[in-house]
Design a protein around this motif. Structure first.
Motif, PDB file in Angstrom:
ATOM      1  N   UNK A 129       0.867  -1.154   0.130  1.00 16.47           N
ATOM      2  CA  UNK A 129       0.142  -0.034  -0.148  1.00 16.47           C
ATOM      3  C   UNK A 129       0.906   1.294   0.155  1.00 16.47           C
ATOM      4  N   UNK A 130       0.402   2.327  -0.427  1.00 13.60           N
ATOM      5  CA  UNK A 130       1.156   3.667  -0.484  1.00 13.60           C
ATOM      6  C   UNK A 130       0.294   4.755  -1.335  1.00 13.60           C
ATOM      7  N   UNK A 131       0.867   5.675  -1.499  1.00  8.74           N
ATOM      8  CA  UNK A 131       0.296   6.996  -2.260  1.00  8.74           C
ATOM      9  C   UNK A 131      -0.118   6.672  -3.770  1.00  8.74           C
ATOM     10  N   UNK A 132      -0.949   7.089  -4.243  1.00 10.85           N
ATOM     11  CA  UNK A 132      -1.291   6.755  -5.759  1.00 10.85           C
ATOM     12  C   UNK A 132       0.043   7.135  -6.382  1.00 10.85           C
ATOM     13  N   UNK A 133       0.538   8.128  -6.375  1.00 12.58           N
ATOM     14  CA  UNK A 133       1.551   8.463  -7.063  1.00 12.58           C
ATOM     15  C   UNK A 133       2.973   7.557  -7.006  1.00 12.58           C
ATOM     16  N   UNK A 134       3.365   7.440  -5.915  1.00 14.86           N
ATOM     17  CA  UNK A 134       4.465   6.328  -5.433  1.00 14.86           C
ATOM     18  C   UNK A 134       4.044   5.168  -6.031  1.00 14.86           C
ATOM     19  N   UNK A 135       3.014   4.608  -6.169  1.00 10.80           N
ATOM     20  CA  UNK A 135       2.458   3.200  -6.807  1.00 10.80           C
ATOM     21  C   UNK A 135       2.407   3.173  -8.006  1.00 10.80           C
ATOM     22  N   UNK A 136       2.135   4.230  -8.787  1.00  9.39           N
ATOM     23  CA  UNK A 136       2.370   4.424 -10.225  1.00  9.39           C
ATOM     24  C   UNK A 136       3.773   4.510 -10.599  1.00  9.39           C
ATOM     25  N   UNK A 137       4.375   5.067  -9.946  1.00  9.32           N
ATOM     26  CA  UNK A 137       5.967   5.155 -10.043  1.00  9.32           C
ATOM     27  C   UNK A 137       6.524   3.757 -10.154  1.00  9.32           C
ATOM     28  N   UNK A 138       6.054   2.948  -9.198  1.00  6.12           N
ATOM     29  CA  UNK A 138       6.814   1.650  -9.015  1.00  6.12           C
ATOM     30  C   UNK A 138       5.981   0.686 -10.142  1.00  6.12           C
ATOM     31  N   UNK A 139       4.670   1.003 -10.757  1.00  8.70           N
ATOM     32  CA  UNK A 139       4.154   0.199 -11.523  1.00  8.70           C
ATOM     33  C   UNK A 139       4.775   0.693 -12.889  1.00  8.70           C
TER      34      UNK A 139
END
Length: 300
Positions: A129-139
């Motif tokens: 889990x995390x912020x949307x921005x961080x998760x999209x960067x990881x995606x």
């Protein structure tokens, strides 16, 4: 020019520099000199007959053509990294599925959506889990296979993602049965001065609710603002205050009778999305899960 004339080593170096945004950082990452990187990128530009970067001193900006080339390179080398990650992480006869979930998402919704994977003995599941921005960067770095979110993400050349709508649910007003059984309140008209626990302002549901209250001239008495849906569920269960949230969050308490439905508004809804890399190849179980999501109920 055909693909046999394309030097993929040069393309790889371009991709790394574009991802890092700096010759220095890219050179450090791949253990080569800045001059070697610069030379090979220029050779790629000559081969493609187009500039890929606007150079202003040491600062590099992708040109419009460079953005497009980067998108293709991202798919080529990103999938290569994804393949290696899968090979390094796999166990005999299993497939690893890596899911990111926005921290404000309901845990019950996540479990409901992921349930087919939980039943699949060939799947090894990881959920972060995390912020949307961080998760999209990881995606985009191919560290995740899918991101679950309650808002879509626009796609552009620097962020080639696809947002797949999974469903929506009306937001409900709930309270403890020993205090609110039999009650029915209009939302938001009958909530003036009523004690409430609510999602934090980071949550789209809260923004919708505040807008409705403002339009109606209503001011509930906010006793708690909770960012995490699991904590909000516990507060709703234990406090006696009313809470505004998706029923999927408190589905177990509603079924057991600890909490009761007190009201709702058709103007309050939460939407759910699965975000993936555009044109990326999904691991088999996840691809099937996305295909099947539209035909099954994920809110109960």
């Amino acid at each position: 020019m055909d693909v046999n004339q394309l030097n993929f080593k040069h393309l790889y170096y371009f991709w790394r520099v574009a991802k890092e945004g700096s010759l220095t950082h890219a050179a450090n990452q791949i253990h080569t000199s800045q001059s070697a990187l610069s030379t090979q990128i220029r050779q790629l530009e000559n081969r493609l007959d187009t500039p890929l970067f606007d150079r202003q001193g040491r600062h590099l900006e992708l040109t419009a053509k460079g953005q497009q080339v980067f998108t293709y390179a991202e798919n080529i080398f990103g999938l290569g990294e994804q393949m290696l990650g899968w090979l390094n992480g796999r166990e005999e006869g299993t497939t690893r599925v890596r899911v990111g979930s926005v921290s404000t998402m309901s845990r019950n919704f996540q479990v409901n959506w992921l349930r087919p994977l939980l039943r699949d003995p060939t799947v090894v599941l990881s959920v972060d889990s995390g912020s949307l921005q961080t998760l999209i960067e990881r995606l985009l770095r191919h560290q995740l296979d899918v991101v679950l979110a309650n808002e879509p993400v626009p796609s552009d050349p620097t962020r080639p993602v696809s947002s797949r709508f999974l469903g929506s649910q009306i937001i409900s007003l709930v309270g403890r049965a020993d205090r609110w059984a039999g009650a029915s309140l209009q939302v938001p008209e009958e909530l003036d001065a009523v004690e409430m626990a609510m999602p934090s302002v980071r949550h789209s549901v809260r923004l919708q609710f505040d807008a409705l209250c403002f339009a109606a001239g209503v001011q509930p008495r906010v006793r708690a603002e909770i960012d995490d849906m699991t904590m909000l569920r516990l507060i709703a269960r234990d406090s006696g205050w009313l809470s505004i949230l998706p029923e999927v969050v408190v589905q177990d308490e509603l079924h057991s009778g600890e909490l009761v439905h007190v009201g709702q508004s058709s103007q309050l809804t939460e939407h759910f999305y699965a975000i993936t890399v555009q044109h990326g190849r999904l691991v088999g179980p996840l691809n099937q899960l996305l295909v099947d999501a539209a035909t099954r109920t994920i809110f109960t």
